[in-house]
Write a protein that holds these residues in place. Structure first.
Motif, PDB file in Angstrom:
ATOM      1  N   PRO A 343      45.944  42.659  18.150  1.00 46.80           N
ATOM      2  CA  PRO A 343      45.401  41.397  17.614  1.00 46.80           C
ATOM      3  C   PRO A 343      45.278  40.339  18.719  1.00 46.80           C
ATOM      4  N   LEU A 344      44.230  39.529  18.584  1.00 53.62           N
ATOM      5  CA  LEU A 344      43.961  38.485  19.580  1.00 53.62           C
ATOM      6  C   LEU A 344      44.042  37.109  18.922  1.00 53.62           C
ATOM      7  N   PRO A 345      44.558  36.107  19.646  1.00 52.55           N
ATOM      8  CA  PRO A 345      44.665  34.739  19.089  1.00 52.55           C
ATOM      9  C   PRO A 345      43.338  33.997  19.131  1.00 52.55           C
ATOM     10  N   VAL A 346      42.396  34.425  18.296  1.00 49.27           N
ATOM     11  CA  VAL A 346      41.106  33.743  18.157  1.00 49.27           C
ATOM     12  C   VAL A 346      40.818  33.608  16.670  1.00 49.27           C
ATOM     13  N   VAL A 378      38.487  42.553  26.429  1.00 51.44           N
ATOM     14  CA  VAL A 378      39.161  41.354  26.913  1.00 51.44           C
ATOM     15  C   VAL A 378      39.187  41.386  28.428  1.00 51.44           C
ATOM     16  N   ARG A 379      38.686  40.334  29.030  1.00 53.68           N
ATOM     17  CA  ARG A 379      38.702  40.186  30.487  1.00 53.68           C
ATOM     18  C   ARG A 379      39.496  38.929  30.813  1.00 53.68           C
ATOM     19  N   GLY A 380      40.686  39.172  31.364  1.00 53.09           N
ATOM     20  CA  GLY A 380      41.555  38.037  31.636  1.00 53.09           C
ATOM     21  C   GLY A 380      42.037  37.440  30.331  1.00 53.09           C
ATOM     22  N   ARG A 381      41.709  36.168  30.095  1.00 49.77           N
ATOM     23  CA  ARG A 381      42.068  35.484  28.862  1.00 49.77           C
ATOM     24  C   ARG A 381      40.831  35.119  28.058  1.00 49.77           C
ATOM     25  N   VAL A 382      39.776  35.941  28.171  1.00 50.89           N
ATOM     26  CA  VAL A 382      38.509  35.689  27.491  1.00 50.89           C
ATOM     27  C   VAL A 382      38.089  36.934  26.733  1.00 50.89           C
ATOM     28  N   LEU A 383      37.734  36.787  25.459  1.00 52.10           N
ATOM     29  CA  LEU A 383      37.167  37.867  24.665  1.00 52.10           C
ATOM     30  C   LEU A 383      35.674  37.928  24.950  1.00 52.10           C
ATOM     31  N   ARG A 384      35.198  39.082  25.382  1.00 56.65           N
ATOM     32  CA  ARG A 384      33.789  39.252  25.760  1.00 56.65           C
ATOM     33  C   ARG A 384      33.167  40.271  24.816  1.00 56.65           C
ATOM     34  N   ILE A 385      32.130  39.858  24.112  1.00 60.02           N
ATOM     35  CA  ILE A 385      31.411  40.715  23.155  1.00 60.02           C
ATOM     36  C   ILE A 385      29.945  40.745  23.569  1.00 60.02           C
ATOM     37  N   VAL A 386      29.421  42.002  23.749  1.00 58.30           N
ATOM     38  CA  VAL A 386      28.036  42.187  24.195  1.00 58.30           C
ATOM     39  C   VAL A 386      27.288  42.944  23.117  1.00 58.30           C
ATOM     40  N   ILE A 387      26.136  42.422  22.707  1.00 52.38           N
ATOM     41  CA  ILE A 387      25.257  43.063  21.724  1.00 52.38           C
ATOM     42  C   ILE A 387      23.893  43.229  22.368  1.00 52.38           C
ATOM     43  N   MET A 449      19.914  41.226  25.468  1.00 53.78           N
ATOM     44  CA  MET A 449      21.365  41.392  25.546  1.00 53.78           C
ATOM     45  C   MET A 449      21.989  40.010  25.384  1.00 53.78           C
ATOM     46  N   VAL A 450      22.815  39.866  24.349  1.00 54.37           N
ATOM     47  CA  VAL A 450      23.511  38.610  24.064  1.00 54.37           C
ATOM     48  C   VAL A 450      24.985  38.826  24.357  1.00 54.37           C
ATOM     49  N   THR A 451      25.549  37.960  25.213  1.00 57.45           N
ATOM     50  CA  THR A 451      26.951  38.071  25.600  1.00 57.45           C
ATOM     51  C   THR A 451      27.688  36.826  25.127  1.00 57.45           C
ATOM     52  N   LEU A 452      28.732  37.069  24.309  1.00 59.65           N
ATOM     53  CA  LEU A 452      29.590  35.979  23.837  1.00 59.65           C
ATOM     54  C   LEU A 452      30.882  35.995  24.639  1.00 59.65           C
ATOM     55  N   SER A 453      31.276  34.822  25.163  1.00 60.38           N
ATOM     56  CA  SER A 453      32.540  34.682  25.908  1.00 60.38           C
ATOM     57  C   SER A 453      33.387  33.655  25.167  1.00 60.38           C
ATOM     58  N   ILE A 454      34.489  34.147  24.531  1.00 68.09           N
ATOM     59  CA  ILE A 454      35.319  33.289  23.685  1.00 68.09           C
ATOM     60  C   ILE A 454      36.710  33.215  24.291  1.00 68.09           C
ATOM     61  N   PRO A 455      37.194  32.042  24.689  1.00 69.83           N
ATOM     62  CA  PRO A 455      38.538  31.947  25.277  1.00 69.83           C
ATOM     63  C   PRO A 455      39.610  32.146  24.217  1.00 69.83           C
ATOM     64  N   LEU A 456      40.680  32.803  24.613  1.00 73.79           N
ATOM     65  CA  LEU A 456      41.831  32.930  23.723  1.00 73.79           C
ATOM     66  C   LEU A 456      42.484  31.562  23.569  1.00 73.79           C
ATOM     67  N   GLN A 457      43.048  31.298  22.410  1.00 72.86           N
ATOM     68  CA  GLN A 457      43.465  29.929  22.086  1.00 72.86           C
ATOM     69  C   GLN A 457      44.573  29.423  22.994  1.00 72.86           C
ATOM     70  N   GLU A 458      45.444  30.281  23.547  1.00 72.83           N
ATOM     71  CA  GLU A 458      46.512  29.797  24.414  1.00 72.83           C
ATOM     72  C   GLU A 458      45.971  29.189  25.688  1.00 72.83           C
ATOM     73  N   THR A 459      44.791  29.603  26.134  1.00 73.00           N
ATOM     74  CA  THR A 459      44.254  29.121  27.401  1.00 73.00           C
ATOM     75  C   THR A 459      43.465  27.831  27.243  1.00 73.00           C
ATOM     76  N   ARG A 460      43.247  27.383  25.994  1.00 77.35           N
ATOM     77  CA  ARG A 460      42.453  26.163  25.795  1.00 77.35           C
ATOM     78  C   ARG A 460      43.332  24.943  25.994  1.00 77.35           C
ATOM     79  N   ARG A 461      42.778  23.890  26.558  1.00 79.22           N
ATOM     80  CA  ARG A 461      43.528  22.667  26.795  1.00 79.22           C
ATOM     81  C   ARG A 461      43.863  22.005  25.466  1.00 79.22           C
ATOM     82  N   SER A 462      44.941  21.205  25.488  1.00 81.88           N
ATOM     83  CA  SER A 462      45.456  20.614  24.244  1.00 81.88           C
ATOM     84  C   SER A 462      44.414  19.718  23.572  1.00 81.88           C
ATOM     85  N   HIS A 463      43.665  18.915  24.359  1.00 80.39           N
ATOM     86  CA  HIS A 463      42.710  18.019  23.736  1.00 80.39           C
ATOM     87  C   HIS A 463      41.544  18.793  23.145  1.00 80.39           C
ATOM     88  N   GLU A 464      41.205  19.978  23.719  1.00 80.46           N
ATOM     89  CA  GLU A 464      40.142  20.791  23.141  1.00 80.46           C
ATOM     90  C   GLU A 464      40.628  21.400  21.835  1.00 80.46           C
TER      91      GLU A 464
END
Length: 466
Positions: A343-346, A378-387, A449-464
């Motif tokens: 499971p991923l924190p997204v 998952v690459r690093g702390r980013v979820l990468r989905i390619v369609i 080709m559509v690529t979605l790059s979604i950061p995992l929630q722990e890596t997002r800054r507090s104000h974001e």
């Protein structure tokens, strides 16, 4: 007005002082001239007593009432006789201050501090005078007269200034009354109440004020019509927005129904198999829950707060069954590569909805017999989905719609509702999107080709996150 009055007073007082000097000089010349003739024979004989007697009679005479002192001196400025022998003894030289006054060519010296004046007149008709007569004059009557004139000028000028000021105030107030009416209506317009100037005010005014009133009324009428039109357009826009929201909601709810129909069909054919039954029931349950998420996604403009929801690998695998009905109908092959192992924190609901919309669009864009590929990792702390699909390529306006960030306006022509929802959800989770078309997509001459790059929630800054 006060400045003009002060200037007039200064001019009058200056002219009066000049006239008083001229008159004093003329009066002194007339009296001292006759006195010099009377003193001349006595001065020639150096007869002091006769000279004093003449001076004493002259000082007592009414014509010389303002003369305080009379002094007769010789050419060497020694005193021959004086009306006050104690102040000017016989034979003594004149004080230094009086000697300086004898040198004035005009014969008149004024002491403003002590309100006195000294005049002198030569004695004798020859080129060399026998002596001089000096007279000390009292200027207090003249100064008093000047003061009375000054007070009169101040009173008259103050009265005239006050009267003219009141008259000017009344005239200006009358002139500004039409502007006060205009100012009142402009202030009402600023407060949101648009009212034209009543006709009785317009009828009273002619010329520029009348034209100004008529132009203001024309502007007020135009503003009122514009506000009415804006209100009507706003109502129409609300109705159109409700229609687009309803169509978008129907579009998004219809997407998982295809997969649920496939699950129902599977149950009807293989319902006796417990594994198939359990898997299909779970798929239908998740599909129904997904419909609720789809409704919230369609109403993303309300910007509900996000919750820290985990996304399991099975959440993505369910999408394979949800699009299976559409893929079978269009004879599209699904190449599925889910590399997630935990499971991923997204926000799983938002990710599922974005991927589902992109998969359905890819199936509709691909020609029959071509594959649609989905890769998740998952690459690093980013979820990468390619369609990836092998269709004709995503139109440029759709690419712009997918990359539009921060806009809450629905598409005007009803096309691209799914991509619009993807863009809104992607903005909520703080992700990025990249679109490659043709050879850049890694396929044949066409394709997207559509690529979605979604950061995992722990890596997002507090104000974001907030």
């Amino acid at each position: 007005m006060a400045a003009v009055g002060s200037l007039i007073s200064y001019t009058v007082l200056t002219r009066l002082a000049e006239e008083q000097q001229v008159q004093t000089r003329q009066l002194a010349a007339a009296h001292l001239g006759s006195l010099a003739v009377a003193v001349e024979p006595h001065l020639a004989r150096q007869d002091v007593w006769e000279t004093f007697d003449v001076l004493d009679h002259a000082r007592r005479a009414a014509t010389m009432a303002s003369a305080r002192q009379l002094v007769v001196v010789q050419p060497d400025v020694s005193v021959v006789a004086a009306s006050d022998p104690m102040a000017y003894p016989v034979g003594m030289p004149l004080p230094e201050g009086l000697r300086a006054r004898l040198g004035r060519s005009d014969g008149l010296a004024i002491d403003s501090t002590h309100e006195l004046a000294w005049v002198h007149w030569p004695i004798g008709s020859g080129t060399v005078p026998l002596g001089h007569i000096l007279a000390e004059l009292d200027l207090r009557p003249l100064v008093k007269l000047r003061h009375e004139v000054l007070m009169t000028l101040i009173a008259v000028n103050a009265g005239l200034t006050l009267m003219l000021a009141l008259l000017g105030y009344a005239l200006v107030r009358r002139l500004l009354r039409p502007l006060a009416v205009l100012d009142d209506h402009v202030e009402r317009m600023r407060a949101g109440v648009v009212e034209p100037i009543p006709g009785r005010y317009v009828a009273e005014q002619t010329g520029e004020i009348g034209r100004l009133y008529r132009r203001f009324n024309a502007m007020a009428t135009a503003v009122a019509e514009r506000e009415a039109l804006a209100a009507r357009l706003a109502d129409e826009e609300k109705l159109a927005l409700l229609g687009r929201l309803a169509s978008g909601m129907a579009h998004e709810v219809n997407n998982p129904l295809g997969g649920m129909l496939t699950a129902v069909d599977t149950l009807q054919r293989h319902g006796g198999d417990e594994a198939v039954r359990l898997r299909s029931a779970a798929l239908i349950e998740r599909g129904l829950r997904g419909i609720g998420n789809v409704v919230r996604a369609a109403l993303v403009a309300y910007k509900e707060p996000l919750e820290a929801i985990e996304m399991a690998p099975d959440d993505l695998d369910d999408l394979r069954f949800l699009v299976a009905h559409e893929a079978q109908r269009r004879r599209i092959g699904l190449l599925w590569e889910n590399r997630l192992d935990k499971p991923l924190p997204v926000n799983g609901a938002a990710v599922r909805q974005m991927v589902l919309n992109l998969l359905l669009n890819a199936c509709r864009a691909s020609p029959p017999g071509s594959p649609v590929t989905m890769t998740a990792e998952v690459r690093g702390r980013v979820l990468r989905i390619v369609i990836r699909d092998e269709g004709a390529g995503m139109p440029s306006e759709m690419v712009a719609l997918l990359g539009c960030r921060g806009s809450t306006s629905l598409p005007q022509n009803g096309r691209g509702l799914g991509l619009w929802t993807v863009a809104r959800l992607l903005d909520r989770v703080g992700g990025e999107v990249d679109v490659a078309i043709g050879p850049a997509a890694g396929g044949p001459a066409a394709g997207t080709m559509v690529t979605l790059s979604i950061p995992l929630q722990e890596t997002r800054r507090s104000h974001e996150a907030a």
